[in-house]
Design a protein around this motif. Structure first.
Motif, short mmCIF file in Angstrom:
data_model
loop_
_atom_site.label_atom_id
_atom_site.label_comp_id
_atom_site.label_asym_id
_atom_site.label_seq_id
_atom_site.Cartn_x
_atom_site.Cartn_y
_atom_site.Cartn_z
N THR A 262 3.23 -28.58 -8.35
CA THR A 262 3.20 -27.95 -9.66
C THR A 262 4.54 -27.32 -9.97
OG1 THR A 262 0.83 -27.47 -9.42
CG2 THR A 262 2.04 -26.25 -11.11
N GLN A 263 5.05 -27.49 -11.18
CA GLN A 263 6.34 -26.95 -11.58
C GLN A 263 6.16 -25.52 -12.13
OE1 GLN A 263 8.99 -28.22 -10.84
NE2 GLN A 263 8.83 -30.43 -10.73
N TYR A 264 6.08 -24.57 -11.22
CA TYR A 264 5.98 -23.17 -11.64
C TYR A 264 7.31 -22.73 -12.25
CZ TYR A 264 1.62 -22.71 -9.03
OH TYR A 264 0.34 -22.86 -8.57
N PRO A 265 7.27 -21.83 -13.26
CA PRO A 265 8.53 -21.32 -13.82
C PRO A 265 9.38 -20.63 -12.75
CG PRO A 265 6.67 -20.78 -15.25
CD PRO A 265 6.09 -21.32 -13.97
N THR A 266 10.66 -20.86 -12.79
CA THR A 266 11.57 -20.16 -11.88
C THR A 266 12.12 -18.94 -12.59
OG1 THR A 266 13.49 -20.40 -10.44
CG2 THR A 266 13.58 -21.50 -12.57
N PHE B 130 21.68 -5.11 -29.49
CA PHE B 130 21.80 -6.10 -28.42
C PHE B 130 20.55 -6.96 -28.37
CE2 PHE B 130 20.86 -7.31 -24.01
CZ PHE B 130 21.95 -8.14 -23.78
N GLU B 131 20.75 -8.26 -28.23
CA GLU B 131 19.65 -9.22 -28.15
C GLU B 131 19.85 -10.08 -26.91
OE1 GLU B 131 17.00 -9.35 -29.90
OE2 GLU B 131 17.51 -7.99 -31.55
N ILE B 132 18.92 -9.99 -25.95
CA ILE B 132 18.99 -10.83 -24.75
C ILE B 132 18.79 -12.30 -25.14
CG2 ILE B 132 16.54 -10.58 -24.26
CD1 ILE B 132 19.45 -10.91 -21.72
N GLU B 133 18.20 -12.53 -26.32
CA GLU B 133 17.99 -13.90 -26.79
C GLU B 133 19.31 -14.64 -26.99
OE1 GLU B 133 15.14 -15.50 -27.33
OE2 GLU B 133 13.85 -13.83 -26.75
N SER B 134 20.44 -13.90 -27.00
CA SER B 134 21.73 -14.57 -27.14
C SER B 134 22.01 -15.50 -25.97
CB SER B 134 22.85 -13.53 -27.25
OG SER B 134 22.91 -12.70 -26.10
N MET B 135 21.26 -15.34 -24.87
CA MET B 135 21.42 -16.25 -23.74
C MET B 135 20.95 -17.66 -24.12
SD MET B 135 20.09 -15.74 -19.80
CE MET B 135 21.00 -14.21 -19.62
N LYS B 136 20.17 -17.77 -25.20
CA LYS B 136 19.72 -19.08 -25.67
C LYS B 136 20.74 -19.74 -26.60
CE LYS B 136 14.70 -18.28 -25.60
NZ LYS B 136 13.47 -18.32 -26.43
N LEU C 103 13.02 -21.16 -22.20
CA LEU C 103 13.53 -19.88 -21.71
C LEU C 103 12.77 -18.72 -22.33
CD1 LEU C 103 17.39 -20.56 -21.86
CD2 LEU C 103 16.05 -20.17 -19.78
N SER C 104 12.41 -17.76 -21.53
CA SER C 104 11.76 -16.55 -22.03
C SER C 104 12.27 -15.36 -21.23
CB SER C 104 10.24 -16.66 -21.93
OG SER C 104 9.84 -16.86 -20.58
N PHE C 105 12.07 -14.16 -21.77
CA PHE C 105 12.63 -12.96 -21.16
C PHE C 105 11.56 -11.87 -21.11
CE2 PHE C 105 15.77 -15.27 -23.61
CZ PHE C 105 16.73 -15.54 -22.65
N ASP C 106 11.69 -11.04 -20.09
CA ASP C 106 10.76 -9.92 -19.91
C ASP C 106 11.52 -8.75 -19.32
OD1 ASP C 106 8.44 -8.50 -19.92
OD2 ASP C 106 7.59 -9.45 -18.13
N PHE D 215 16.65 -7.43 -17.21
CA PHE D 215 15.79 -8.44 -17.82
C PHE D 215 15.46 -9.53 -16.80
CE2 PHE D 215 18.26 -6.51 -21.15
CZ PHE D 215 17.35 -6.33 -22.19
N THR D 216 14.21 -9.97 -16.83
CA THR D 216 13.79 -11.12 -16.04
C THR D 216 13.91 -12.37 -16.92
OG1 THR D 216 12.23 -9.81 -14.73
CG2 THR D 216 11.92 -12.19 -14.76
N VAL D 217 14.66 -13.33 -16.45
CA VAL D 217 14.85 -14.59 -17.18
C VAL D 217 13.91 -15.63 -16.56
CG1 VAL D 217 16.50 -16.33 -17.93
CG2 VAL D 217 17.26 -13.97 -17.54
N LYS D 218 13.00 -16.16 -17.37
CA LYS D 218 12.03 -17.15 -16.91
C LYS D 218 12.38 -18.52 -17.50
CE LYS D 218 8.29 -13.74 -16.74
NZ LYS D 218 6.93 -13.39 -17.24
N PHE D 219 12.32 -19.53 -16.65
CA PHE D 219 12.64 -20.89 -17.08
C PHE D 219 11.50 -21.81 -16.69
CE2 PHE D 219 15.35 -24.87 -16.39
CZ PHE D 219 15.29 -25.20 -17.73
N ASP D 220 10.80 -22.33 -17.70
CA ASP D 220 9.65 -23.22 -17.48
C ASP D 220 10.16 -24.62 -17.16
OD1 ASP D 220 7.33 -24.76 -17.58
OD2 ASP D 220 6.43 -23.51 -19.12
#
Length: 522
Positions: free
Chosen positions: A63-67, A89-95, A121-124, A166-171
């Motif tokens: 299974t490809q769990y998000p890293t 500031f917007e962490i979404e700028s990483m996108k 990509l998602s952030f928490d 911030f935690t960066v999640k990559f599905d």
């Protein structure tokens, strides 16, 4: 005696109409069957547990769990939720597609994946416990506040927490990456974002664009001088801002200059080279087209007069606002205030802002007046004199070419020095990758164990139920088979007495045990 009691512990389910329908359930018989099948149950339970874990591990690995990765920001302003430019500031700028494109290019992957990666990509973030406790305390103060202190309590409640980690999640599955490639890509993306961050907020692209005067040859000589004057003014202002922020007396290890050194260099170019060329042009009326030059001077004087009027009006408005501004008043109570003024005034942020605006407008007004006088003197000199000789033109062109080299060198040194400062001082730890993405074998086995725990418990419980049911049914069949055999034997002997052979054996054993105990006592 305990053994006999255990043996005689029976449960009989009897049909009152027919004694032949009796069903005997012996607890001792069930225990014997449980012991008999114990080894089989243990073997089956162990094998089932291993098979269940292996199946869960297979699902986990397939299974490809998000890293995930963890990043942090530690520059001045992040505590207020601002970027280094003072904006939200917007962490979404990483996108940012530029960041993703650069990461894909470095890894040699197809650029058509950009949109799929952006949606994967998602952030928490998580509020630290101390910040949560503080916000909770402020809420408690507001709840208990009286009418006299409600504004102060509300001001405390307005305090907000802005995350810096911030935690960066990559599905991986959504992005269409296998495990290893996905992890490598996320780590590459985080590094590319660091480069983007420094380029966006720390490096000097705006400076290079602002002072770019490579096409100066297309202008008249006086206009060329104005271009370089404007560029030098921008550089000096930029260096002044850097020097104001620097509290380390920074000297670049790349260029060997401080910001003061470069500022002095810019002043030297302005006061010696630029002013010398400018005065030579004015005195000798060096121009490519006298009429065009006069039109240019008139336009600049007219435009600067408009700016002067605007600055004068803004300055008058600011002076009036500052004069009428009602400063904040605080009341002082307590011991020792009897003979002192219990009131005190404080300058608010709004008052300070008005004063800063006044200083800026005053500087702009003074510069506009200086420029008006400068262009007026140029215009008057050109109107009253003839055009210059060819030798004068050649000298001006050679001097301006040399000036261009010096300005270009100054800009280059300024950019390198500022970049060194931002990288190693101002933004040395502005962006950090605290925990990179990883998919180590131990981590996957841990996830497999965690995922399989519930399933293993359910399987083991089911096996135990089956094990107990087999022992129960087996003992039931065994006991009732004995009963049937006994009943058949009684019928064959024609014995009318209801004799329980098992009870008789138990009685004889009891008598033998009593005799043995009596013998031991004697």
């Amino acid at each position: 005696m305990a053994k006999n009691n255990e043996r005689n512990l029976n449960v009989t389910i009897k049909n009152q109409d027919d004694n032949k329908d009796e069903v005997i359930i012996s607890i001792s018989a069930i225990m014997k069957k449980l012991k008999k099948f114990l080894a089989v149950w243990i073997v089956i339970a162990v094998i089932a547990g291993l098979l269940t874990f292996c199946y869960s591990a297979y699902k986990t690995f397939s299974t490809q769990y998000p890293t995930k990765a963890l990043v942090s920001f530690t520059y001045s302003g992040i505590e207020k939720g601002l970027d280094p430019k003072g904006q939200d500031f917007e962490i979404e700028s990483m996108k940012n597609p530029k960041v993703i494109e650069k990461a894909l290019t470095e890894m040699g992957l197809d650029l058509s994946r950009i949109e799929g990666i952006r949606s994967s990509l998602s952030f928490d973030y998580k509020i630290p416990q101390e910040a949560y406790d503080q916000l909770t305390a402020y809420q408690s103060v507001l709840d208990k506040a009286t009418s006299g202190s409600i504004s102060a309590a509300q001001a405390m409640l307005d305090t907000k927490y802005y995350p810096s980690q911030f935690t960066v999640k990559f599905d991986l599955a959504q992005a269409g990456f296998d495990r290893q490639t996905g992890v490598d890509f996320l780590n590459t993306l985080l590094r590319c974002y660091g480069e983007y961050f420094y380029e966006e907020y720390g490096y000097n692209k705006p400076l290079g664009t602002a002072v770019n005067a490579l096409e100066y040859e297309s202008y008249d000589y006086a206009q060329q001088v104005d271009l370089f004057r404007s560029s030098l003014r921008i550089v000096r202002n930029y260096l002044a801002d850097l020097n104001k922020d620097d509290n380390t007396s920074f000297r670049s290890s790349v260029t060997g200059y401080t910001f003061n050194d470069l500022s002095d260099y810019a002043k030297t170019i302005t006061s010696i080279d630029l002013d010398r060329i400018s005065s030579y042009i004015s005195v000798n009326n060096v121009t490519k087209d006298k009429d065009s030059a006069l039109a240019y001077y008139n336009y600049m004087i007219e435009n600067l007069n408009r700016d002067k009027s605007e600055y004068s009006e803004r300055l008058a408005a600011l002076d009036a606002s500052i004069t009428k501004y009602q400063k904040d008043t605080i009341q002082v109570f307590g011991n020792g205030t009897k003979d002192t003024n219990p009131e005190s005034t404080l300058h608010s942020e709004q008052y300070d802002l008005l004063f800063q605006q006044k200083v800026t407008v005053e500087a702009s007004l003074a510069q506009a007046k200086q420029d008006i006088n400068f262009y007026t003197s140029r215009r008057d000199a050109l109107q009253n004199n003839k055009n210059s000789s060819k030798a004068n033109v050649e000298k001006v062109e050679a001097d301006i070419a040399e000036l261009s080299k010096k300005v270009k060198n100054l800009v280059d040194l300024t950019e390198k020095t500022a970049s060194d400062y931002y990288e190693n001082v101002q933004f040395a730890n502005a962006y950090n990758i605290l925990v990179p993405a990883t998919r180590s074998e131990s981590a996957s086995l841990g996830q497999a164990a965690s995922a399989s725990t519930k399933t293993i418990v359910i399987v083991e419980l089911l096996i135990f139920v089956i094990y107990f049911a087999v022992a129960f049914i087996s003992s039931l069949i065994s006991e009732n088979s004995k009963k049937t055999a006994k009943a058949a034997a009684d019928d064959d002997d024609g014995d009318s007495e209801d004799v329980d052979l098992e009870e008789l054996v138990d009685i004889l054993e009891d008598e033998a045990e009593k005799a043995e105990n009596t013998k031991k006592k004697n």
